[in-house]
Motif scaffolding. Structure first.
Motif, PDB file in Angstrom:
ATOM      1  N   GLY A  81       0.805  -1.218   0.000  1.00 15.42           N
ATOM      2  CA  GLY A  81       0.000   0.000   0.000  1.00 15.42           C
ATOM      3  C   GLY A  81       0.834   1.263   0.000  1.00 15.42           C
ATOM      4  O   GLY A  81       0.534   2.220  -0.727  1.00 15.42           O
ATOM      5  N   LEU A  84       2.408   1.519  -3.503  1.00 14.84           N
ATOM      6  CA  LEU A  84       1.443   1.942  -4.517  1.00 14.84           C
ATOM      7  C   LEU A  84       0.976   3.371  -4.291  1.00 14.84           C
ATOM      8  O   LEU A  84       0.679   4.086  -5.258  1.00 14.84           O
ATOM      9  N   LEU A  85       0.928   3.806  -3.059  1.00 21.39           N
ATOM     10  CA  LEU A  85       0.568   5.192  -2.771  1.00 21.39           C
ATOM     11  C   LEU A  85       1.584   6.145  -3.386  1.00 21.39           C
ATOM     12  O   LEU A  85       1.216   7.188  -3.944  1.00 21.39           O
ATOM     13  N   ILE A  87       3.347   5.507  -6.048  1.00 18.85           N
ATOM     14  CA  ILE A  87       3.113   5.468  -7.497  1.00 18.85           C
ATOM     15  C   ILE A  87       1.935   6.363  -7.871  1.00 18.85           C
ATOM     16  O   ILE A  87       1.978   7.082  -8.875  1.00 18.85           O
ATOM     17  N   LEU A  88       0.868   6.343  -7.057  1.00 18.83           N
ATOM     18  CA  LEU A  88      -0.308   7.165  -7.342  1.00 18.83           C
ATOM     19  C   LEU A  88       0.014   8.665  -7.355  1.00 18.83           C
ATOM     20  O   LEU A  88      -0.638   9.433  -8.055  1.00 18.83           O
ATOM     21  N   PHE A  89       1.009   9.054  -6.591  1.00 19.92           N
ATOM     22  CA  PHE A  89       1.393  10.462  -6.551  1.00 19.92           C
ATOM     23  C   PHE A  89       2.561  10.776  -7.475  1.00 19.92           C
ATOM     24  O   PHE A  89       3.233  11.793  -7.325  1.00 19.92           O
ATOM     25  N   GLY A  90       2.824   9.891  -8.429  1.00 16.09           N
ATOM     26  CA  GLY A  90       3.803  10.176  -9.468  1.00 16.09           C
ATOM     27  C   GLY A  90       5.232   9.776  -9.180  1.00 16.09           C
ATOM     28  O   GLY A  90       6.134  10.128  -9.938  1.00 16.09           O
ATOM     29  N   PHE A  93       7.869   3.092  -7.046  1.00 19.45           N
ATOM     30  CA  PHE A  93       7.398   2.219  -5.974  1.00 19.45           C
ATOM     31  C   PHE A  93       8.290   2.427  -4.755  1.00 19.45           C
ATOM     32  O   PHE A  93       9.513   2.338  -4.840  1.00 19.45           O
ATOM     33  N   LEU A  99       5.144  11.550  -1.897  1.00 24.21           N
ATOM     34  CA  LEU A  99       3.928  11.661  -1.090  1.00 24.21           C
ATOM     35  C   LEU A  99       3.724  13.093  -0.606  1.00 24.21           C
ATOM     36  O   LEU A  99       4.649  13.723  -0.097  1.00 24.21           O
TER      37      LEU A  99
END
Length: 142
Positions: A81, A84-85, A87-90, A93, A99
């Motif tokens: 998690g 992946l968090l 990755i979600l913010f660009g 991994f 973040l």
């Protein structure tokens, strides 16, 4: 199983200290020697010692198989998690600096590294305990 008062008494006294040391190793693993794997093995050794001293049936009353399964999954989810968090913010991994937390870069990396170590420690503790229970149960049946 032969009753041994000395072994059982010493086990009752030392298990909390083993667990405390395991937590210490997990939490200080990102900044010093140790980490999630080492701390997880130390923490699991407390349950293994309890199982050896009191028998596998009594140990299973302390930590159920469902708890080890959930804990192993939870640790993997924490690790993945956080990765992946990022990755979600660009970011990459486990690239913690991506973040958007209200902390400077080094503090974000340190905080997220601690969470990753906790996830690894939970997983390793649960898997090691589960392996011991499975092996001990087979020997008890035979």
């Amino acid at each position: 199983m032969k009753e041994d008062v000395v072994i059982r008494t010493v086990t009752r006294m030392i298990v909390p200290f083993i667990q405390l040391f395991g937590l210490y190793v997990i939490l200080h693993g990102a900044s010093s020697a140790g980490g999630g794997f080492q701390g997880g093995v130390i923490f699991a050794s407390a349950f293994i010692l309890y199982g050896i001293a009191f028998g596998i049936t009594e140990a299973r009353k302390r930590i159920y198989e469902k708890i080890t399964t959930v804990a192993a999954s939870l640790g993997v989810y924490i690790f993945a998690g956080i990765g992946l968090l990022a990755i979600l913010f660009g970011g990459n991994f486990l690239g913690y600096s991506a973040l958007p937390l209200p902390l400077p870069g080094p503090e974000i990396r340190g905080l997220m590294a601690e969470f990753v170590e906790i996830g690894i420690g939970i997983t390793v503790m649960a898997v090691m305990t589960s392996i011991f229970y499975d092996m001990a149960s087979k020997e008890e049946v035979e």
